[in-house]
Design an enzyme around this catalytic site. Structure first.
Site: not given
Ligand code: GUN
Length: 297
Positions: A55, A99, A122
C-alpha cells in the site's frame, strides 16, 4: 465455453492507479493538496507487513504522502486510540488505515469506531456501512468496490441480473451484496447471499448469472455448481501445497478455476483478479477524501 473472458485485474488496477496519479497531480497543481494516507501496523504479522508495504508503494506511485506508524503487539488500546485521534485532526492526513487483524487484547470494533468516518478509507466504520445500506454517498470497502469496478470495466451488465454471493463477511460478502443491490448504474442487481449454514450451496450457485465467491475455502465452487455462461468473481486467496514450486506452495482462489472456466463466459483468475483491485480502490478512496477536503466539504 469458448472465448471465456479471463478478467485481468492486474491491468485494470494499473489503469485505475494511473488515473488516480494523474488526478492527484492536478489536485496538487490546482489546490496545493497532496493526498495523505496514514497506516497503523500493530505487531509483527508478516502478511500484514507485506500488505502495508504494497500500500505504501501504491501511495508513492500515485504521488501521495504516506506515514506508517508501527507499534509492538503489546501496545495498549489507549495508545492506539491516541494515535488515531492525532490523525483524525491532522489536516495533511486524508485517510487512516489500521491494518487488521489487531492483537487479541485490542477491541477491533472500538478502534474502527475511533477513526473519523471522513477519513475511513477502508469503509469499515459503522457510519459508512450504514450509509452504504441506505444508499447515501459513503466510502465503500476496497475489495467489494474493486469487484464492482471490475464488472463495470469489463462491460458486464448487472442491472436485473441475478448475483449470487457466497460468503457473508463484513469485509466482502455483506458489502458487495449491498453495493450491487443499490438502484444505481453498475448495480441494480437481484442479489442472493448464501453461506456456510446453507445445506446445499449448489442450489443457489446454479441460479447465478454472476457468482461472487468469498469464503476462504478452496473448491467452494466446482464446475457442477454453475450454469453455462455464468460470470465468476473469485475473491479467495488460499495457499495450497505444491512441491513443484520452489516455495512449496501456490496461491489458488475459492473456485475450481480449471473446471469452472469451461462453463463461464467470464472469470477472474487467482492471482491477478480481484486481489490487485483492493489497493487501487484504496488509492481512489484516499484521493476522493483529499479532493473533498480541497472543496471544503
Ligand atoms: N486486513 C485484511 N484486509 C484488510 C483491509 O482491507 N483493510 C485493513 N485495514 N486490514 C485488512
Amino acid at each position: 465455453m469458448q472465448n471465456t473472458l479471463i478478467i485481468d485485474g492486474k491491468a485494470i488496477s494499473a489503469a485505475i492507479k494511473e488515473e488516480v496519479r494523474e488526478q492527484a497531480a492536478e489536485l496538487k497543481t490546482q489546490h496545493g493538496i497532496v493526498p495523505g494516507l496514514a497506516f497503523l501496523l500493530v505487531g509483527e504479522n508478516p502478511a500484514s507487513q507485506s500488505y502495508v508495504r504494497s500500500k505504501e508503494r501504491a501511495c508513492e506511485y500515485c504521488g501521495f504522502h504516506s506515514s506508517t506508524v508501527t507499534m509492538p503487539a503489546s501496545a495498549s488500546e489507549r495508545e492506539i486510540l491516541a494515535r488515531i485521534d492525532a490523525w483524525n485532526i491532522d489536516p495533511d492526513i486524508h485517510g487512516i488505515l489500521v491494518q487488521l487483524p489487531l492483537p487479541d487484547h485490542v477491541n477491533e470494533d472500538c478502534v474502527i469506531e475511533a477513526i473519523s468516518p471522513r477519513k475511513d478509507v477502508d469503509g469499515f466504520h459503522p457510519v459508512n456501512v450504514g450509509k452504504l445500506v441506505i444508499g447515501q454517498e459513503a466510502f465503500l470497502p476496497c475489495t467489494p468496490a474493486g469487484i464492482q469496478e471490475l464488472l463495470i470495466r469489463s462491460g458486464i451488465e448487472t442491472a436485473g441480473k441475478h448475483v449470487v454471493v457466497v460468503g457473508r463477511s463484513n469485509i466482502v460478502g455483506k458489502p458487495i451484496a449491498n453495493i450491487l443491490l443499490q438502484k444505481t448504474a453498475g448495480a441494480n442487481a437481484v442479489v442472493t447471499v448464501t453461506h456456510s449454514a446453507a445445506e446445499d450451496i449448489g442450489l443457489y450457485t446454479r441460479m447465478a448469472d454472476i457468482l461472487i465467491v468469498a469464503t476462504g475455502r478452496v473448491n467452494t465452487v466446482t464446475a457442477g455448481m454453475v450454469k453455462d455462461g455464468v460470470v465468476v468473481i473469485d475473491v479467495g486467496i488460499n495457499r495450497v501445497e505444491d512441491a513443484s514450486r520452489e516455495r512449496g506452495y501456490r496461491i489458488v482462489g475459492d473456485v475450481d478455476f480449471e473446471g469452472v472456466r469451461e462453463r463461464a463466459s467470464a472469470i477472474t483468475p487467482v492471482p491477478g483478479g480481484v486481489g490487485p483491485m483492493t489497493i487501487a480502490m484504496l488509492m481512489k478512496n484516499t484521493f476522493r477524501s483529499a479532493e473533498r477536503s480541497a472543496a471544503g466539504r
